[in-house]
Design a protein around this motif. Structure first.
Motif, PDB file in Angstrom:
ATOM      1  N   GLY A   1      -8.349  -4.652   1.855  1.00  0.00           N
ATOM      2  CA  GLY A   1      -7.844  -4.246   0.828  1.00  0.00           C
ATOM      3  C   GLY A   1      -7.677  -2.550   0.370  1.00  0.00           C
ATOM      4  O   GLY A   1      -7.237  -2.084  -0.010  1.00  0.00           O
ATOM      5  N   THR A   2      -8.149  -2.095   1.597  1.00  0.00           N
ATOM      6  CA  THR A   2      -7.635  -0.517   2.235  1.00  0.00           C
ATOM      7  C   THR A   2      -6.570   0.018   2.566  1.00  0.00           C
ATOM      8  O   THR A   2      -7.009   1.531   2.719  1.00  0.00           O
ATOM      9  CB  THR A   2      -9.118   0.125   2.324  1.00  0.00           C
ATOM     10  OG1 THR A   2      -9.704  -0.883   4.045  1.00  0.00           O
ATOM     11  CG2 THR A   2     -10.227  -0.461   1.285  1.00  0.00           C
TER      12      THR A   2
ATOM     13  N   GLY B   1       1.552   1.869   1.764  1.00  0.00           N
ATOM     14  CA  GLY B   1       0.469   2.412   0.056  1.00  0.00           C
ATOM     15  C   GLY B   1      -0.639   2.891   0.338  1.00  0.00           C
ATOM     16  O   GLY B   1      -1.364   2.374  -0.452  1.00  0.00           O
ATOM     17  N   LEU B   2      -0.988   3.306   2.043  1.00  0.00           N
ATOM     18  CA  LEU B   2      -2.498   3.969   1.748  1.00  0.00           C
ATOM     19  C   LEU B   2      -2.530   5.524   1.184  1.00  0.00           C
ATOM     20  O   LEU B   2      -1.181   5.925   1.089  1.00  0.00           O
ATOM     21  CB  LEU B   2      -2.286   4.586   3.304  1.00  0.00           C
ATOM     22  CG  LEU B   2      -3.220   3.415   4.369  1.00  0.00           C
ATOM     23  CD1 LEU B   2      -3.049   4.160   6.220  1.00  0.00           C
ATOM     24  CD2 LEU B   2      -3.635   2.371   4.189  1.00  0.00           C
TER      25      LEU B   2
ATOM     26  N   THR C   1       1.187 -10.449   2.519  1.00  0.00           N
ATOM     27  CA  THR C   1       0.310 -11.611   1.455  1.00  0.00           C
ATOM     28  C   THR C   1       0.898 -11.554   0.510  1.00  0.00           C
ATOM     29  O   THR C   1       1.638 -10.989  -0.001  1.00  0.00           O
ATOM     30  CB  THR C   1      -1.262 -11.730   1.918  1.00  0.00           C
ATOM     31  OG1 THR C   1      -1.770 -11.067   0.008  1.00  0.00           O
ATOM     32  CG2 THR C   1      -2.108 -11.985   2.730  1.00  0.00           C
ATOM     33  N   LYS C   2       1.135 -13.235  -0.213  1.00  0.00           N
ATOM     34  CA  LYS C   2       1.706 -13.132  -1.825  1.00  0.00           C
ATOM     35  C   LYS C   2       0.823 -12.219  -3.302  1.00  0.00           C
ATOM     36  O   LYS C   2       1.726 -10.743  -3.137  1.00  0.00           O
ATOM     37  CB  LYS C   2       1.414 -14.761  -1.925  1.00  0.00           C
ATOM     38  CG  LYS C   2       2.872 -15.769  -1.389  1.00  0.00           C
ATOM     39  CD  LYS C   2       2.651 -16.941  -1.854  1.00  0.00           C
ATOM     40  CE  LYS C   2       4.138 -17.390  -1.864  1.00  0.00           C
ATOM     41  NZ  LYS C   2       3.550 -18.615  -1.655  1.00  0.00           N
ATOM     42  N   ASP C   3       0.098 -11.498  -2.654  1.00  0.00           N
ATOM     43  CA  ASP C   3      -1.047 -11.105  -3.081  1.00  0.00           C
ATOM     44  C   ASP C   3      -1.391  -8.975  -2.850  1.00  0.00           C
ATOM     45  O   ASP C   3      -1.922  -8.346  -2.863  1.00  0.00           O
ATOM     46  CB  ASP C   3      -2.418 -11.280  -3.525  1.00  0.00           C
ATOM     47  CG  ASP C   3      -2.987 -11.855  -2.289  1.00  0.00           C
ATOM     48  OD1 ASP C   3      -2.978 -11.613  -1.335  1.00  0.00           O
ATOM     49  OD2 ASP C   3      -4.597 -11.599  -2.506  1.00  0.00           O
ATOM     50  N   GLU C   4       0.221  -8.986  -1.618  1.00  0.00           N
ATOM     51  CA  GLU C   4       0.634  -7.373  -1.853  1.00  0.00           C
ATOM     52  C   GLU C   4      -0.429  -6.961  -0.207  1.00  0.00           C
ATOM     53  O   GLU C   4      -1.143  -5.897  -0.860  1.00  0.00           O
ATOM     54  CB  GLU C   4       0.463  -6.652  -2.684  1.00  0.00           C
ATOM     55  CG  GLU C   4       2.368  -7.075  -2.984  1.00  0.00           C
ATOM     56  CD  GLU C   4       2.741  -5.944  -4.155  1.00  0.00           C
ATOM     57  OE1 GLU C   4       1.970  -5.195  -4.699  1.00  0.00           O
ATOM     58  OE2 GLU C   4       4.523  -6.011  -4.458  1.00  0.00           O
ATOM     59  N   VAL C   5      -1.269  -7.475   0.713  1.00  0.00           N
ATOM     60  CA  VAL C   5      -2.039  -7.106   1.252  1.00  0.00           C
ATOM     61  C   VAL C   5      -1.506  -7.334   2.684  1.00  0.00           C
ATOM     62  O   VAL C   5      -1.209  -8.177   3.292  1.00  0.00           O
ATOM     63  CB  VAL C   5      -3.958  -7.737   1.610  1.00  0.00           C
ATOM     64  CG1 VAL C   5      -4.280  -7.979   2.749  1.00  0.00           C
ATOM     65  CG2 VAL C   5      -4.237  -8.114   0.062  1.00  0.00           C
TER      66      VAL C   5
END
Length: 492
Positions: free
Chosen positions: A213-214, A239-240, A184-188
């Motif tokens: 979010g995790t 990104g984990l 998504t645009k907010d990096e999810v």
């Protein structure tokens, strides 16, 4: 002068032929898929076509480092003996100016269709880019033509970031479905779904699954299929953060499992489970073959890891093909496909039903080995048991099972992974610890208790092999079986 697609493919082939002549063979794998030379990463387009297995892969034919992505290509009749085919896709057309990124393949009524991501830099220095989806078709399974309709999906949904790649396509009923790795645009991180009647016109259906979010800022290389009545979504999240023994690599590969409804596009699933707990396993892709098996192959390397083979004129490899099954607890198990027994040359039964204390070395300087070891834990007093791949000058790779902690520990520190050389994973072995291990010149793949745990790592020995050593620490171990086989080098 603008090169035509055929010119670019021919240039790539010529570059590979030149690079092949300069290869240093010291770490060259003997029975894994590798490129003829230079760089490879993700497996792409796993498919059965006209009775043969095809595997494509992300490939840079001009350099041992990552660069403008082409599609390399290999095929096999038996998942064991592979042959290289000409480079299938080269970037540089309007639809894929800066790269033919990962994707998949389908047999569309005798036409082999590749579905892939076109990569386009808007500012290479800042790594700013756009991505679209394209197809290329072949009648013979060797030469491919990009479709006039490309791009078949020109841009991502409006609420999406520019990460929009790795299409996996399959048929259900009369429709083709495509999932894509996305953010998504907010990096999810998330996976989105499209549908088509003809592989050319695609309708956006919506989000198949999304991080709460995790689970990282981007989900790469998705795959979605039914397995023993459940639906499995494979993803490679970026990104984990590491959590104890989990998520210790730069990026991860794992799965979500649950129930899926095509009518409502609702996927109800459990938590993310990591698939392999070694150092080098990423971007796995699967196919369903004509025997009904779900077969998976991953990239046997990891981003930002030490890759000594670059000095030798090549880099990157794919894992052995593994059959996926579900156990009673709905855990996905990975085990070597049955055909891999075809690699066996000479059998060495070392011993069976014998107690050891300390260690026992089976001397062999063989590079290519399959190893089978079983410990009877009901008759074992040792605190830890395991094996070592021993080399001269104290080189070794160690697999240790800590009996009380029920933990499998892989230590490659003394085989080329000085920093960050250890990986651990939980394994409730119960009454027996059964290990099936494939050792190549620069890799080890471990399958414990029929796939209850797997660990895949590249290793980089400097010296000759000394042998395989079993050990028992602080007590005795009962060994039910200790057998190894010398394996064929399929590339020689």
């Amino acid at each position: 002068m603008m090169l035509t697609t055929n010119n670019r493919l021919q240039q790539a082939e010529e570059a590979l032929q030149k690079a092949k002549e300069k290869l240093n063979e010291r770490y060259r794998l003997g029975y894994h898929i590798v490129a003829p030379a230079n760089w490879i990463n993700d497996p792409n387009g796993l498919v059965q076509f006209k009775g043969e297995y095809h595997v494509f892969y992300q490939h840079h034919p001009y350099d041992e480092n990552w660069g403008p992505m082409h599609w390399g290509h290999a095929k096999s009749k038996d998942l064991v003996h592979w042959e290289h085919l000409p480079v299938a896709l080269a970037p540089g057309d309007a639809c894929d100016k800066d790269g033919c990124f990962s994707g998949s393949a389908v047999d569309n009524d005798g036409e082999l269709t590749l579905i892939y991501t076109g990569h386009h830099y808007t500012d290479k220095e800042k790594d700013l880019f756009t991505q679209n989806q394209n197809i290329a078709v072949s009648q013979d399974g060797v030469t491919f033509e990009k479709a006039e309709e490309n791009p078949v999906i020109a841009e991502p949904p409006a609420d999406s970031a520019h990460h929009f790649r790795d299409p996996k396509v399959w048929k259900h009923g009369d429709s083709w479905y495509m999932i894509l790795g996305n953010a998504t645009k907010d990096e999810v991180g998330r996976v989105i779904l499209y549908r088509s009647a003809d592989l050319r016109k695609w309708e956006y259906i919506g989000v198949l699954a999304q991080s709460e979010g995790t689970l990282g800022y981007m989900w790469e290389c998705p795959d979605f299929f039914e397995l023993d009545g459940k639906h499995v979504l494979l993803i490679s999240p970026q990104g984990l953060e590491a959590e104890g023994d989990l998520y210790n690599n730069r990026f991860q590969t794992g799965y979500l499992i649950g129930e899926y409804d095509y009518e409502t596009n609702k996927f109800s699933h459990g938590e993310f489970i990591e698939m392999d707990n070694g150092h080098d396993f990423y971007a796995v892709q699967t196919l369903k073959d004509d025997k009904g098996r779900r077969i998976a192959i991953g990239w046997m390397d990891m981003w930002e890891s030490n890759m000594p083979t670059k000095e030798d004129g090549w880099c990157g490899a794919l894992t052995l093909p593994r059959e996926l099954t579900l156990d009673k607890r709905n855990k996905v198990l990975m085990n070597p496909v049955d055909e891999l027994t075809l690699l066996r040359e000479t059998e060495h039964k070392v011993f069976a039903n014998q107690s050891i204390s300390g260690n026992y070395l089976a001397k062999t300087n063989q590079d290519l080995i399959e190893l089978k070891v079983e410990f009877d834990l009901t008759k074992t007093t040792a605190q830890a048991v395991g094996f070592k791949i021993r080399g001269l000058d104290q080189e070794e790779t160690v697999l240790r099972y800590q009996v009380k902690d029920q933990k499998l520990v892989l230590d490659c520190t003394k085989h080329g992974k000085k920093e960050d050389g250890i990986r651990r994973t939980a394994l409730e072995a119960g009454d027996r610890l059964s290990l099936r291990v494939f050792i190549d010149r620069s890799s080890v793949e471990i399958f414990a208790n029929e796939g209850q745990a797997t660990m895949t790592s590249r290793i980089y020995p400097q010296h000759e092999r000394l042998g395989i050593e079993l050990f028992a620490e602080d007590g005795d171990a009962q060994v039910s079986e200790f057998t190894y086989w010398s394996l064929k080098d399929i590339w020689k």
